[in-house]
Scaffold this motif. Structure first.
Motif, PDB file in Angstrom:
ATOM      1  N   ALA A   1     -32.787 -16.313 -24.768  1.00  0.00           N
ATOM      2  CA  ALA A   1     -32.569 -15.742 -23.435  1.00  0.00           C
ATOM      3  C   ALA A   1     -33.904 -15.442 -22.753  1.00  0.00           C
ATOM      4  O   ALA A   1     -34.059 -15.627 -21.545  1.00  0.00           O
TER       5      ALA A   1
ATOM      6  N   ASP B   1     -31.751 -27.074 -30.573  1.00  0.00           N
ATOM      7  CA  ASP B   1     -30.406 -27.247 -30.002  1.00  0.00           C
ATOM      8  C   ASP B   1     -30.515 -28.150 -28.769  1.00  0.00           C
ATOM      9  O   ASP B   1     -30.640 -27.687 -27.644  1.00  0.00           O
TER      10      ASP B   1
ATOM     11  N   ARG C   1     -28.964 -28.941 -21.156  1.00  0.00           N
ATOM     12  CA  ARG C   1     -28.350 -28.157 -20.076  1.00  0.00           C
ATOM     13  C   ARG C   1     -29.404 -27.333 -19.338  1.00  0.00           C
ATOM     14  O   ARG C   1     -29.384 -27.220 -18.114  1.00  0.00           O
TER      15      ARG C   1
ATOM     16  N   ARG D   1     -37.165 -20.049 -15.952  1.00  0.00           N
ATOM     17  CA  ARG D   1     -36.703 -19.955 -14.568  1.00  0.00           C
ATOM     18  C   ARG D   1     -37.734 -19.252 -13.700  1.00  0.00           C
ATOM     19  O   ARG D   1     -37.862 -19.546 -12.510  1.00  0.00           O
TER      20      ARG D   1
ATOM     21  N   GLY E   1     -31.582 -29.482 -17.132  1.00  0.00           N
ATOM     22  CA  GLY E   1     -30.827 -29.798 -15.927  1.00  0.00           C
ATOM     23  C   GLY E   1     -30.813 -28.621 -14.968  1.00  0.00           C
ATOM     24  O   GLY E   1     -31.020 -28.769 -13.765  1.00  0.00           O
ATOM     25  N   ASP E   2     -30.596 -27.440 -15.508  1.00  0.00           N
ATOM     26  CA  ASP E   2     -30.539 -26.225 -14.693  1.00  0.00           C
ATOM     27  C   ASP E   2     -31.849 -26.013 -13.928  1.00  0.00           C
ATOM     28  O   ASP E   2     -31.851 -25.699 -12.740  1.00  0.00           O
TER      29      ASP E   2
ATOM     30  N   GLN F   1     -33.592  -6.233 -19.434  1.00  0.00           N
ATOM     31  CA  GLN F   1     -32.945  -7.512 -19.157  1.00  0.00           C
ATOM     32  C   GLN F   1     -33.981  -8.636 -19.267  1.00  0.00           C
ATOM     33  O   GLN F   1     -35.139  -8.450 -18.886  1.00  0.00           O
ATOM     34  N   PRO F   2     -33.558  -9.807 -19.755  1.00  0.00           N
ATOM     35  CA  PRO F   2     -34.520 -10.903 -19.927  1.00  0.00           C
ATOM     36  C   PRO F   2     -35.276 -11.269 -18.649  1.00  0.00           C
ATOM     37  O   PRO F   2     -36.476 -11.545 -18.702  1.00  0.00           O
TER      38      PRO F   2
ATOM     39  N   ASP G   1     -28.177 -27.698 -25.808  1.00  0.00           N
ATOM     40  CA  ASP G   1     -28.514 -26.546 -24.984  1.00  0.00           C
ATOM     41  C   ASP G   1     -29.757 -26.816 -24.139  1.00  0.00           C
ATOM     42  O   ASP G   1     -29.801 -26.487 -22.949  1.00  0.00           O
TER      43      ASP G   1
ATOM     44  N   ARG H   1     -35.475 -18.668 -21.609  1.00  0.00           N
ATOM     45  CA  ARG H   1     -34.739 -19.159 -20.447  1.00  0.00           C
ATOM     46  C   ARG H   1     -35.179 -18.423 -19.185  1.00  0.00           C
ATOM     47  O   ARG H   1     -35.437 -19.021 -18.146  1.00  0.00           O
TER      48      ARG H   1
ATOM     49  N   VAL I   1     -32.128 -28.637 -11.141  1.00  0.00           N
ATOM     50  CA  VAL I   1     -31.248 -28.378 -10.001  1.00  0.00           C
ATOM     51  C   VAL I   1     -31.753 -27.173  -9.203  1.00  0.00           C
ATOM     52  O   VAL I   1     -31.854 -27.212  -7.990  1.00  0.00           O
ATOM     53  N   ARG I   2     -32.095 -26.107  -9.908  1.00  0.00           N
ATOM     54  CA  ARG I   2     -32.474 -24.882  -9.199  1.00  0.00           C
ATOM     55  C   ARG I   2     -33.830 -24.983  -8.518  1.00  0.00           C
ATOM     56  O   ARG I   2     -34.034 -24.430  -7.448  1.00  0.00           O
ATOM     57  N   HIS I   3     -34.770 -25.667  -9.185  1.00  0.00           N
ATOM     58  CA  HIS I   3     -36.151 -25.574  -8.691  1.00  0.00           C
ATOM     59  C   HIS I   3     -36.785 -26.913  -8.363  1.00  0.00           C
ATOM     60  O   HIS I   3     -37.956 -26.975  -8.033  1.00  0.00           O
ATOM     61  N   ASP I   4     -35.999 -27.979  -8.522  1.00  0.00           N
ATOM     62  CA  ASP I   4     -36.524 -29.273  -8.135  1.00  0.00           C
ATOM     63  C   ASP I   4     -37.828 -29.606  -8.867  1.00  0.00           C
ATOM     64  O   ASP I   4     -38.709 -30.241  -8.316  1.00  0.00           O
TER      65      ASP I   4
ATOM     66  N   SER J   1     -34.483 -22.051 -26.304  1.00  0.00           N
ATOM     67  CA  SER J   1     -33.069 -21.695 -26.142  1.00  0.00           C
ATOM     68  C   SER J   1     -32.815 -20.196 -26.084  1.00  0.00           C
ATOM     69  O   SER J   1     -31.701 -19.776 -25.806  1.00  0.00           O
TER      70      SER J   1
END
Lengths: 450, 258
Positions: free
Chosen positions: B25, B46, B52, B32, B55-56, B213-214, B49, B28, B59-62, B23
């Motif tokens: 950053a 969590d 979600r 990705r 799912g993300d 930045q992460p 979280d 995550r 959706v984004r990367h199949d 969970s």
């Protein structure tokens, strides 16, 4: 973690005229969002997305800002129906990148892909296809809102309809959107077929926009706001529809504007020359060409931080809609006022609107909408006041997403469904937990709704 | 349940990343980053979280992505986690990303042994438990990568967070030995020592110098993974900073407020 979720930030609207010092939290998940809301100690709270509202709609001076940028998950997507469930911090840019290559387009989008979906709900945004597709909220199945009581409530046209109507277009005053379900639209490829026509004056532009064009659901006119006399309102009409043939994918390479431009760059002669060039670039006989959706929908996104073009002082954007019958005369009057004020503005944008929005404070109405940048210089107050007056006289309204100047009385006259909005706020946020600089300026929570 | 060592990995199957502490950053961003070429098992507490996030990624990367309940200090459950991961991976190769951690305020720890214990258990014992339980499977597959997030705080005990720092120091030493063991089986183990990152952990501290930045952090880790580095400081200037901090004599260092 026992540390506080808050830190001091200074936020500005996109036009950089409105600023606010606030405490901000940047939750990375829903539990952190709820915890932040609980720890706001009775101070006013407001969600802040990508900061693309021009004025003070997303600002909350002296209060708490909940930055939604890291609530950016695409929770699910049904590739049979096109139904997307997403968090509020997801941007249109993400949808263009992830779902357009698979043949799915957002049916309604604002003029920048960097806006968030949460912001699109809060402003009930419209696009260049408002007549055909309505507003953003017309494509929402439901939204979930974290309300003042700390509960997540689902709202749609059927379920908690009052909360739904108050939240879409409700500029953040009902709570924090935690998720939304949006239906996307199938398109054959990554491009639009765009027809450009060069039109000599306002009458021609208005006729071009209002003549039925069922085969081209997208229409927009760029107007040379500095042309006067016979040329008043001359412009370039763009009509577009999804193109059957895809274009080769091009690398997205946005250039930044690293510094504020000095004032002389946007002086009258420069802008006049630019507008002349922009108008003349379209051949007299018109032209038709396939264009990437990205370039057609978001022409300004190619330059990051293009708002620096107007220098340190920033700029206002004035956008109003005027009802159908009054529209041609009203737009002419507005352009004349702008011309007389001698404001060097790049291009004005004129679009046709076909229907009212579903929200209590939705901006849209059948008619024409005019948007124009106005650099922030001495005398701008008087000019904006005059434009407000003219809009009101024509029975129109000013777009809150762009506004930083409207008067409370003007607002009340323009938004007749305010009473319904106030009633919903009384029910869902009786203590006024959610607040913004705009709400204070326009006295949105005051009066009415006994 | 399948015997974890029975199935040799199929080189054509997709890589599988097991993300522990999914969970954050950083996790995550890393998820990705690898998702275009891998399936992911997201482990943490969590579940809303993680659901979600799974799912993300789908959706984004199949890719395949699932959420699994994981508690770093519920050691007995970790064997079950290994089985779950093995079942999820099938004949795909397992890789681990260890990102869980806990960093309470030192002033609170000073007055509360329970908090000190939790800090050591989560940051050190939890990782030892997970890594040792996954070891046979990793050795059997004879390849793959393990990324362990350590901390610059583990390079030297400091007044301001020495309990957390000591747990991370222990972890660093453990991973050194683990790296040697895994090296013999062809498994790459990388220790990452993050400097300031722009995450929830550092948000309230205000704007930090060089805060990364992460997603940039994740991209850098992926680059180091390719190069099969052993220990990396990210962002890299922290190598220099920590070299200096490590060499300050104790009689001077104990007086500082670094």
């Amino acid at each position: 973690m026992s540390t506080s979720p808050w830190r001091d930030v200074s936020l500005t609207g996109w036009g950089r005229t409105a600023r606010a010092d606030s405490k901000a939290a940047r939750p990375e998940r829903q539990s952190a969002l709820r915890a932040a809301l609980e720890s706001s100690n009775g101070k006013p709270v407001l969600a802040f997305g990508a900061g693309r509202s021009y004025g003070d709609a997303a600002l909350n001076s002296g209060g708490y800002a909940l930055l939604t940028e890291r609530l950016d998950r695409l929770i699910s997507f049904d590739s049979a129906t096109g139904e997307l469930v997403a968090e509020p911090g997801v941007t249109f840019e993400t949808l263009m990148r992830v779902l357009l290559p698979r043949g799915w387009l957002v049916p309604v989008t604002p003029g920048t892909a960097f806006a968030t979906l949460g912001g699109a709900v809060a402003n009930d945004v419209h696009g260049k296809n408002q007549e055909a597709a309505g507003n953003f909220s017309d494509h929402l199945q439901w939204i979930e809102v974290l309300t003042a009581k700390g509960e997540v409530v689902r709202a749609s046209a059927q379920e908690n309809a009052d909360l739904f109507a108050a939240t879409v277009g409700g500029i953040g005053l009902t709570g924090i959107i935690t998720a939304l379900s949006l239906r996307l639209q199938r398109v054959p490829g990554n491009a639009a077929m765009v027809k450009l026509r060069r039109l000599p004056d306002l009458d021609a532009v208005v006729e071009g926009l209002t003549t039925p064009h069922p085969d081209t659901p997208y229409s927009v006119a760029w107007i040379d706001a500095l042309a006067g006399g016979r040329n008043l309102g001359r412009g370039v009409l763009e009509l577009a529809a999804p193109a059957e043939e895809p274009l080769p994918e091009q690398a997205v390479k946005a250039r930044g504007l690293p510094v504020d431009l000095p004032g002389f760059v946007l002086s009258g002669p420069t802008v006049r020359a630019f507008n002349e060039m922009y108008w003349r670039r379209v051949p007299a006989g018109g032209t038709e060409r396939p264009t990437h959706w990205r370039s057609f929908l978001y022409p300004l996104d190619a330059i990051h931080q293009w708002n620096r073009m107007y220098g340190k002082a920033g700029f206002h954007q004035f956008q109003c809609v005027v009802p159908q019958d009054e529209a041609p005369a009203a737009v002419r009057g507005l352009l004349e006022t702008l011309g007389k004020a001698g404001r060097a503005s790049f291009l004005a944008v004129l679009k046709a609107m076909g229907r009212e929005g579903r929200g209590d404070l939705s901006f849209s109405m059948p008619g024409l909408t005019l948007a124009v940048d106005i650099p922030n210089r001495p005398g701008v107050d008087e000019l904006l006041t005059r434009l407000e007056r003219q809009t009101l006289d024509a029975g129109g309204r000013v777009y809150l997403a762009k506004d930083s100047h409207l008067s409370p009385d003007g607002f009340r006259a323009m938004y007749p469904r305010l009473a319904g909005f106030q009633a919903a706020l009384k029910k869902w946020d009786p203590d006024g937990k959610f607040m913004s600089d705009m709400a204070r300026r326009l006295k949105i929570r005051e009066g009415g709704a006994a | 349940m399948t015997d974890v060592a029975a199935l040799p990995p199929d080189p054509l199957a997709r890589e599988v990343w097991v993300i522990l502490g999914a969970s954050s950053a950083v996790a995550r961003a890393f998820s990705r980053g690898v998702a275009p070429d891998a399936d992911l098992l997201l482990c943490g507490r969590d579940m809303d979280d993680l659901g979600r996030m799974a799912g993300d990624l789908r959706v984004r990367h199949d890719c395949r992505a699932e959420a699994v309940n994981f508690n770093a200090t519920d050691y007995d459950s970790h064997c079950g986690l290994v089985e779950r991961a093995a079942a999820f991976a099938g004949r795909g190769r397992l890789n681990l990303f260890i990102a869980f951690g806990d960093m309470p305020e030192q002033t609170e720890i000073d007055n509360d042994f329970a908090l000190a214990r939790r800090t050591v258990e989560t940051n050190y014992l939890g990782a030892v438990s997970v890594l040792s339980r996954f070891a046979p499977r990793l050795e059997a597959q004879g390849g793959g990568s393990v990324v362990v997030l350590g901390s610059v705080a583990g390079d030297r005990g400091r007044l301001k967070n020495y309990v957390y720092g000591s747990a991370k120091a222990g972890l660093h030493a453990y991973v050194q030995g683990y790296r040697a063991r895994m090296h013999r089986a062809g498994v790459h183990v990388m220790t990452v020592k993050p400097g300031f990152l722009d995450t929830a952990m550092t948000w309230s501290l205000g704007k930090l110098p060089m805060a990364m930045q992460p997603d940039a952090f994740a991209a850098t880790i992926m680059k180091h993974l390719k190069a099969k580095r052993d220990v990396v400081y990210v962002p890299w200037p922290w190598l220099g900073i920590m070299t200096i901090i490590r060499t300050v004599p104790e009689r001077v260092f104990k007086r500082t407020n670094i």
